[in-house]
Design a protein around this motif. Structure first.
Motif, PDB file in Angstrom:
ATOM      1  N   GLN A  17       0.938  -1.291   0.161  1.00  0.00           N
ATOM      2  CA  GLN A  17       0.013  -0.087   0.074  1.00  0.00           C
ATOM      3  C   GLN A  17       0.816   1.205  -0.095  1.00  0.00           C
ATOM      4  OE1 GLN A  17      -2.547   0.423   3.297  1.00  0.00           O
ATOM      5  NE2 GLN A  17      -4.080   1.840   2.302  1.00  0.00           N
ATOM      6  N   LEU A  18       0.566   2.162  -0.920  1.00  0.00           N
ATOM      7  CA  LEU A  18       1.287   3.428  -1.160  1.00  0.00           C
ATOM      8  C   LEU A  18       0.749   4.413   0.198  1.00  0.00           C
ATOM      9  CD1 LEU A  18       1.953   5.441  -4.145  1.00  0.00           C
ATOM     10  CD2 LEU A  18       1.503   6.501  -1.852  1.00  0.00           C
ATOM     11  N   LEU A  19       1.528   4.634   1.148  1.00  0.00           N
ATOM     12  CA  LEU A  19       0.961   5.472   2.232  1.00  0.00           C
ATOM     13  C   LEU A  19       1.286   6.959   2.236  1.00  0.00           C
ATOM     14  CD1 LEU A  19       2.106   3.320   5.215  1.00  0.00           C
ATOM     15  CD2 LEU A  19      -0.207   3.157   4.269  1.00  0.00           C
ATOM     16  N   ARG A  20       2.478   7.262   1.675  1.00  0.00           N
ATOM     17  CA  ARG A  20       2.756   8.814   1.608  1.00  0.00           C
ATOM     18  C   ARG A  20       3.651   9.017   0.305  1.00  0.00           C
ATOM     19  NH1 ARG A  20       1.368  11.293   6.021  1.00  0.00           N
ATOM     20  NH2 ARG A  20       2.569  13.050   5.664  1.00  0.00           N
ATOM     21  N   ARG A  21       3.591  10.189   0.057  1.00  0.00           N
ATOM     22  CA  ARG A  21       4.727  10.734  -0.899  1.00  0.00           C
ATOM     23  C   ARG A  21       5.681  11.951  -0.697  1.00  0.00           C
ATOM     24  NH1 ARG A  21       0.998  13.980  -0.402  1.00  0.00           N
ATOM     25  NH2 ARG A  21       0.114  15.541  -2.115  1.00  0.00           N
ATOM     26  N   ARG A  33      11.755  23.358  -3.877  1.00  0.00           N
ATOM     27  CA  ARG A  33      10.554  23.144  -2.671  1.00  0.00           C
ATOM     28  C   ARG A  33      10.504  21.764  -2.481  1.00  0.00           C
ATOM     29  NH1 ARG A  33       6.816  25.029  -6.834  1.00  0.00           N
ATOM     30  NH2 ARG A  33       5.215  23.227  -7.212  1.00  0.00           N
ATOM     31  N   GLU A  34       9.733  21.410  -1.352  1.00  0.00           N
ATOM     32  CA  GLU A  34       9.671  20.251  -1.068  1.00  0.00           C
ATOM     33  C   GLU A  34       8.248  20.042  -0.743  1.00  0.00           C
ATOM     34  OE1 GLU A  34      10.920  16.992   2.467  1.00  0.00           O
ATOM     35  OE2 GLU A  34      12.501  17.807   1.040  1.00  0.00           O
ATOM     36  N   VAL A  35       7.488  18.865  -1.227  1.00  0.00           N
ATOM     37  CA  VAL A  35       6.202  18.608  -1.250  1.00  0.00           C
ATOM     38  C   VAL A  35       5.983  17.197  -0.428  1.00  0.00           C
ATOM     39  CG1 VAL A  35       3.833  18.455  -2.336  1.00  0.00           C
ATOM     40  CG2 VAL A  35       5.458  20.060  -3.203  1.00  0.00           C
ATOM     41  N   GLU A  36       5.340  16.984   0.767  1.00  0.00           N
ATOM     42  CA  GLU A  36       4.999  15.691   1.413  1.00  0.00           C
ATOM     43  C   GLU A  36       3.743  15.711   1.764  1.00  0.00           C
ATOM     44  OE1 GLU A  36       4.935  13.175   4.333  1.00  0.00           O
ATOM     45  OE2 GLU A  36       4.761  15.155   4.881  1.00  0.00           O
ATOM     46  N   GLY A  37       3.185  14.423   1.746  1.00  0.00           N
ATOM     47  CA  GLY A  37       1.884  14.250   2.316  1.00  0.00           C
ATOM     48  C   GLY A  37       1.323  12.961   1.933  1.00  0.00           C
ATOM     49  N   PRO A  38       0.066  12.529   2.588  1.00  0.00           N
ATOM     50  CA  PRO A  38      -0.566  11.361   2.458  1.00  0.00           C
ATOM     51  C   PRO A  38      -0.784  10.966   1.092  1.00  0.00           C
ATOM     52  CG  PRO A  38      -2.035  12.798   3.370  1.00  0.00           C
ATOM     53  CD  PRO A  38      -0.840  13.488   3.276  1.00  0.00           C
ATOM     54  N   GLY A  39      -0.590   9.651   0.586  1.00  0.00           N
ATOM     55  CA  GLY A  39      -0.893   9.066  -0.844  1.00  0.00           C
ATOM     56  C   GLY A  39      -0.660   9.890  -1.732  1.00  0.00           C
ATOM     57  N   VAL A  41      -2.807  11.757  -5.007  1.00  0.00           N
ATOM     58  CA  VAL A  41      -4.053  12.352  -5.686  1.00  0.00           C
ATOM     59  C   VAL A  41      -5.110  11.977  -4.801  1.00  0.00           C
ATOM     60  CG1 VAL A  41      -3.080  12.721  -8.044  1.00  0.00           C
ATOM     61  CG2 VAL A  41      -4.150  10.465  -7.424  1.00  0.00           C
ATOM     62  N   GLY A  42      -5.237  12.020  -3.624  1.00  0.00           N
ATOM     63  CA  GLY A  42      -6.219  11.587  -2.549  1.00  0.00           C
ATOM     64  C   GLY A  42      -6.493  10.157  -2.465  1.00  0.00           C
ATOM     65  N   GLU A  43      -5.493   9.419  -2.962  1.00  0.00           N
ATOM     66  CA  GLU A  43      -5.739   7.991  -2.609  1.00  0.00           C
ATOM     67  C   GLU A  43      -4.396   7.143  -2.067  1.00  0.00           C
ATOM     68  OE1 GLU A  43      -6.310   6.263  -6.366  1.00  0.00           O
ATOM     69  OE2 GLU A  43      -7.982   7.348  -6.858  1.00  0.00           O
ATOM     70  N   THR A  44      -4.552   6.185  -1.382  1.00  0.00           N
ATOM     71  CA  THR A  44      -3.382   5.241  -0.512  1.00  0.00           C
ATOM     72  C   THR A  44      -3.832   4.019  -1.375  1.00  0.00           C
ATOM     73  OG1 THR A  44      -4.758   4.977   1.215  1.00  0.00           O
ATOM     74  CG2 THR A  44      -3.314   6.721   1.355  1.00  0.00           C
ATOM     75  N   PRO A  45      -3.478   3.720  -2.427  1.00  0.00           N
ATOM     76  CA  PRO A  45      -3.865   2.559  -3.486  1.00  0.00           C
ATOM     77  C   PRO A  45      -3.096   1.243  -2.532  1.00  0.00           C
ATOM     78  CG  PRO A  45      -2.333   3.885  -4.510  1.00  0.00           C
ATOM     79  CD  PRO A  45      -2.658   4.627  -3.533  1.00  0.00           C
ATOM     80  N   VAL A  46      -3.695   0.248  -2.694  1.00  0.00           N
ATOM     81  CA  VAL A  46      -3.261  -0.989  -2.531  1.00  0.00           C
ATOM     82  C   VAL A  46      -2.709  -1.687  -3.783  1.00  0.00           C
ATOM     83  CG1 VAL A  46      -3.513  -3.528  -1.930  1.00  0.00           C
ATOM     84  CG2 VAL A  46      -4.252  -1.583  -0.305  1.00  0.00           C
ATOM     85  N   ILE A  47      -1.748  -2.342  -4.040  1.00  0.00           N
ATOM     86  CA  ILE A  47      -1.151  -2.677  -5.318  1.00  0.00           C
ATOM     87  C   ILE A  47      -0.797  -4.084  -5.266  1.00  0.00           C
ATOM     88  CG2 ILE A  47       0.391  -2.418  -7.186  1.00  0.00           C
ATOM     89  CD1 ILE A  47       1.053   0.316  -6.009  1.00  0.00           C
TER      90      ILE A  47
END
Length: 99
Positions: A17-21, A33-39, A41-47
């Motif tokens: 599962q993708l949790l953060r980027r 700049r640095e951008v960090e956050g959950p998932g 595009v609003g998703e935390t997909p299971v692959i």
């Protein structure tokens, strides 16, 4: 605005599962700049193993050229172990600059 498309392929034997980027973004004018956050595009997909997940997003820059690189925080679904996956750098180029 620069758009991009990412495809993640699970080459392992366990679902993840993708949790953060986390992204490091730079432009040709020296801006960073640095951008960090959950998932993503609003998703935390299971692959699943041998599965793929694709998404499109965009990034605003102050110049016609830029670069992005970063990492994903992933989790093994079977035992909850987390791990980082490096995202190789790629260029963001406004098409007329290529001519």
């Amino acid at each position: 605005m620069h758009s991009y498309r990412i495809t993640i392929v699970n080459q392992g034997t366990v679902a993840v599962q993708l949790l953060r980027r986390q992204w490091r973004i730079s432009d040709s004018l020296g801006g960073e700049r640095e951008v960090e956050g959950p998932g993503v595009v609003g998703e935390t997909p299971v692959i699943e193993p041998a599965g793929r997940y694709s998404y499109s997003s965009a990034c605003d820059l102050n110049s016609a050229l830029g670069r992005m690189e970063g990492s994903y925080l992933m989790k093994r679904v079977d035992d909850g172990t987390s791990f980082q996956v490096a995202i190789p750098g790629f260029l963001l180029v406004h098409p007329p600059v290529l001519n």
